[in-house]
Design an enzyme around this catalytic site. Sequence first.
Site, PDB file in Angstrom:
ATOM      1  N   SER A  29       0.835  -1.201   0.000  1.00  0.00           N
ATOM      2  CA  SER A  29       0.000   0.000   0.000  1.00  0.00           C
ATOM      3  C   SER A  29       0.869   1.249   0.000  1.00  0.00           C
ATOM      4  CB  SER A  29      -0.892   0.011   1.250  1.00  0.00           C
ATOM      5  OG  SER A  29      -1.536   1.261   1.423  1.00  0.00           O
ATOM      6  N   TYR A  58      -2.449  -1.338  10.273  1.00  0.00           N
ATOM      7  CA  TYR A  58      -2.540  -1.636   8.839  1.00  0.00           C
ATOM      8  C   TYR A  58      -1.261  -1.241   8.113  1.00  0.00           C
ATOM      9  CZ  TYR A  58      -4.178  -1.177   3.970  1.00  0.00           C
ATOM     10  OH  TYR A  58      -4.321  -1.255   2.601  1.00  0.00           O
TER      11      TYR A  58
END
Length: 291
Positions: free
Chosen positions: A182, A195
């Site tokens: 990400s 995350y």
Amino acid sequence: MADPQHVDTAFVEQTSEEPRMPGHESALDRKPQWQPRYPGSGRLTGKVAIVTGGDSGIGRATAVLFAREGAKVAIAYLEEHDDARITRDACEAEGAEVLLSAGDLGDPDHCRGLVDAVIEKWGRLDVLVNNAGEQHPDEDVTEITAEQLQRTFQTNIFSMFYLAQAARPHLQSGAAIVNCTSVTMYKGAPILLDYSATKGAITAFTRSLSENLVADGIRVNAVAPGPIWTPLNPCGGQPPENMDDFGEDTPMGRPGEPNEVAPAFLFLACDDSSYMSGQVLHPNGGIVVNG
């Protein structure tokens, strides 16, 4: 292999505060654009691929694009059976054979069962796409419970280890693993601490596994999407107040669509990227990152 209509709920509820995430794409008012945008050219003809998180979002777009390019596709997902059936039907409309597998990829036994089912059905495995993930926003690091931390790491990075371990005996020279990291790994995200930490681990895992497997002709790369319109964010992955302008802080001024990310997975899965391993592609709306 887990029955497509069965989920190991005891395992999920034991380790998750929000077992219903990442949410149902079918419930979104604004539907993500997942349909392939160009004709296929046979780049995955004869290949067998596993796509995790394949029921919706980036996973659906990738699975259907792989199907259009000639692959047989195993679609792994948690419990969103309605979304998974839509993905299956779209892949079959492209002429592909499809296997659905529901269950928790944070469970190593389920991962082994998934790979075993693929080998039993098709006798080979050529591409592993590790895309499944979850995120839980928290304003302060003290708000992250031990259960949430464990759940996020189990889904986002432990599952990649489990699947790579299960797949390794079946991967031959020319095979490819593509992981989903990400943009948060590179620029951080103040409300996505756990995350973002998993995404940093995924990038390190990608580079290290690449070095581990490259001599055997197996390539390992990753894709680092920016803000993409999928169920992950509107179904609890972001605070509701953040969704009105989601993605507008990118240089392109908008969130991306899943079918703008899937071609990066295809490129890294097929022979077009035969001289690339240990690398990360960045479909992120123009955000400049280092790496």
